[in-house]
Design a protein around this motif. Structure first.
Motif, PDB file in Angstrom:
ATOM      1  N   ASP A  26       1.843   3.664   8.183  1.00 15.56           N
ATOM      2  CA  ASP A  26       1.329   4.312   6.571  1.00 15.56           C
ATOM      3  C   ASP A  26       1.844   2.953   6.147  1.00 15.56           C
ATOM      4  O   ASP A  26       2.760   2.143   6.417  1.00 15.56           O
ATOM      5  N   ASP A  27       1.245   3.200   4.584  1.00 20.18           N
ATOM      6  CA  ASP A  27       2.080   2.195   3.796  1.00 20.18           C
ATOM      7  C   ASP A  27       2.965   2.350   3.715  1.00 20.18           C
ATOM      8  O   ASP A  27       3.992   1.701   3.275  1.00 20.18           O
ATOM      9  N   CYS A  28       3.768   3.438   3.570  1.00 23.90           N
ATOM     10  CA  CYS A  28       5.065   4.264   3.420  1.00 23.90           C
ATOM     11  C   CYS A  28       5.595   5.295   4.446  1.00 23.90           C
ATOM     12  O   CYS A  28       5.015   6.001   4.465  1.00 23.90           O
ATOM     13  N   ALA A  29       6.800   5.350   4.529  1.00 19.02           N
ATOM     14  CA  ALA A  29       7.407   6.317   5.407  1.00 19.02           C
ATOM     15  C   ALA A  29       7.037   7.713   4.444  1.00 19.02           C
ATOM     16  O   ALA A  29       7.326   7.203   3.253  1.00 19.02           O
ATOM     17  N   VAL A  30       6.651   8.498   4.822  1.00 24.76           N
ATOM     18  CA  VAL A  30       6.945   9.642   4.270  1.00 24.76           C
ATOM     19  C   VAL A  30       7.835  10.814   4.472  1.00 24.76           C
ATOM     20  O   VAL A  30       8.117  10.894   5.551  1.00 24.76           O
ATOM     21  N   LEU A  31       8.681  11.333   4.075  1.00 23.41           N
ATOM     22  CA  LEU A  31       9.920  12.072   4.502  1.00 23.41           C
ATOM     23  C   LEU A  31       9.734  13.392   3.350  1.00 23.41           C
ATOM     24  O   LEU A  31       9.668  13.478   2.329  1.00 23.41           O
ATOM     25  N   ASP A  32      10.453  14.715   4.173  1.00 26.22           N
ATOM     26  CA  ASP A  32      10.761  16.118   3.597  1.00 26.22           C
ATOM     27  C   ASP A  32      12.337  16.013   3.642  1.00 26.22           C
ATOM     28  O   ASP A  32      12.746  16.276   5.036  1.00 26.22           O
ATOM     29  N   PHE A  33      12.581  15.880   2.496  1.00 28.94           N
ATOM     30  CA  PHE A  33      14.175  16.351   2.877  1.00 28.94           C
ATOM     31  C   PHE A  33      14.167  18.208   1.605  1.00 28.94           C
ATOM     32  O   PHE A  33      14.789  18.226   1.177  1.00 28.94           O
ATOM     33  N   SER A  72       2.422  -1.862  -5.072  1.00 32.95           N
ATOM     34  CA  SER A  72       1.030  -1.170  -4.958  1.00 32.95           C
ATOM     35  C   SER A  72       0.846  -0.240  -2.758  1.00 32.95           C
ATOM     36  O   SER A  72       0.077   1.178  -3.010  1.00 32.95           O
ATOM     37  N   ASP A  73       2.224  -0.412  -2.521  1.00 32.85           N
ATOM     38  CA  ASP A  73       1.653   1.063  -1.587  1.00 32.85           C
ATOM     39  C   ASP A  73       1.504   2.321  -1.192  1.00 32.85           C
ATOM     40  O   ASP A  73       1.755   3.270  -1.418  1.00 32.85           O
ATOM     41  N   ALA A  75       1.722   3.288  -4.668  1.00 35.00           N
ATOM     42  CA  ALA A  75       0.329   4.010  -5.728  1.00 35.00           C
ATOM     43  C   ALA A  75      -0.621   3.838  -4.885  1.00 35.00           C
ATOM     44  O   ALA A  75      -1.731   4.874  -4.775  1.00 35.00           O
ATOM     45  N   ALA A  76      -0.992   3.505  -3.464  1.00 33.03           N
ATOM     46  CA  ALA A  76      -1.901   3.990  -2.690  1.00 33.03           C
ATOM     47  C   ALA A  76      -1.799   5.356  -1.760  1.00 33.03           C
ATOM     48  O   ALA A  76      -2.417   6.004  -1.412  1.00 33.03           O
ATOM     49  N   MET A  77      -0.800   5.747  -2.181  1.00 33.75           N
ATOM     50  CA  MET A  77      -0.330   6.971  -1.236  1.00 33.75           C
ATOM     51  C   MET A  77      -0.443   8.510  -2.616  1.00 33.75           C
ATOM     52  O   MET A  77       0.341   9.333  -2.191  1.00 33.75           O
ATOM     53  N   ALA A  78      -0.539   7.482  -3.595  1.00 31.20           N
ATOM     54  CA  ALA A  78      -1.556   8.973  -4.760  1.00 31.20           C
ATOM     55  C   ALA A  78       0.730   8.751  -4.474  1.00 31.20           C
ATOM     56  O   ALA A  78       0.773   9.830  -5.766  1.00 31.20           O
ATOM     57  N   GLY A  79       1.361   7.777  -4.709  1.00 34.84           N
ATOM     58  CA  GLY A  79       3.293   8.117  -5.575  1.00 34.84           C
ATOM     59  C   GLY A  79       3.423   7.936  -6.556  1.00 34.84           C
ATOM     60  O   GLY A  79       2.390   6.585  -7.311  1.00 34.84           O
ATOM     61  N   THR A  80       4.474   8.377  -6.869  1.00 34.51           N
ATOM     62  CA  THR A  80       4.982   7.310  -8.774  1.00 34.51           C
ATOM     63  C   THR A  80       6.389   7.005  -7.960  1.00 34.51           C
ATOM     64  O   THR A  80       7.299   7.619  -7.373  1.00 34.51           O
ATOM     65  N   PRO A  81       6.671   5.423  -7.875  1.00 34.44           N
ATOM     66  CA  PRO A  81       7.525   4.918  -8.088  1.00 34.44           C
ATOM     67  C   PRO A  81       8.942   5.716  -8.504  1.00 34.44           C
ATOM     68  O   PRO A  81       8.646   5.378  -9.953  1.00 34.44           O
ATOM     69  N   THR A  82      10.501   5.489  -8.228  1.00 35.45           N
ATOM     70  CA  THR A  82      11.447   5.929  -8.558  1.00 35.45           C
ATOM     71  C   THR A  82      12.496   4.089  -8.803  1.00 35.45           C
ATOM     72  O   THR A  82      13.460   4.754  -9.904  1.00 35.45           O
TER      73      THR A  82
END
Length: 173
Positions: A26-33, A72-73, A75-82
């Protein structure tokens, strides 16, 4: 073998663990901590001189593009960079002012998006510059926009400030 075929081959047996919501592919890894309201997004991208830019490219634009590809990636996943880490590999002989200007461009774009650049790495590379960015972001729990959610005849995009989707280029690069 094209890039996507190689990626599919290399990633089919990658180890995972219970924190991985979405891994490679996918565009990014999604991790649940275990954060009650959000998931962590993790993205890396690299640029190589002679492939993604030339020595004639204004260095500030090189820095902006390096970070923009990851923004861009997220944002494509509806996220906010930090926060980001920047790694740069340099030939033995390099122009310090050119490298500083790359960082100036990267830092300017980071500030525009509220991203902290929290470190990175420097190393050598025999012939050309290589820049790799690792970017962390957050997305509300359960709200990541995944590639698997894409539908035929639907147009998904983010605005051109992050990346022009048609050419994969950030504006002005």
């Amino acid at each position: 073998m094209n890039e996507f075929e190689l990626i599919a081959r290399l990633t089919k047996s990658l180890p995972t663990n219970p924190n991985v919501v979405t891994g490679a592919g996918d565009d990014c890894a999604v991790l649940d901590f275990g954060l009650p309201d959000r998931w962590l997004l993790f993205k890396t991208d690299a640029m190589v001189e002679g492939v993604h830019f030339t020595r004639e490219t204004p260095p500030e634009k090189i820095g902006r593009k390096a970070l923009a590809r990851c923004l861009s990636d997220i944002a494509a996943m509806a996220g906010t960079p930090t926060a980001a880490l920047a790694t740069i590999a340099l030939p033995q002989k390099f122009d310090v002012k050119f490298i500083e200007a790359i960082y100036d461009g990267m830092c300017a774009l980071a500030q525009e998006h509220g991203v902290a650049i929290v470190g990175g790495e420097t190393t050598t590379n025999p012939e050309r510059i290589l820049i790799s960015i690792a970017l962390l972001g957050f997305v509300p729990r359960g709200k990541a926009v995944l590639r698997s959610g894409a539908k035929s005849r639907r147009c998904d995009f983010c605005d051109g400030r992050a990346r022009r989707l048609a050419g994969g280029q950030a504006p002005g690069i």
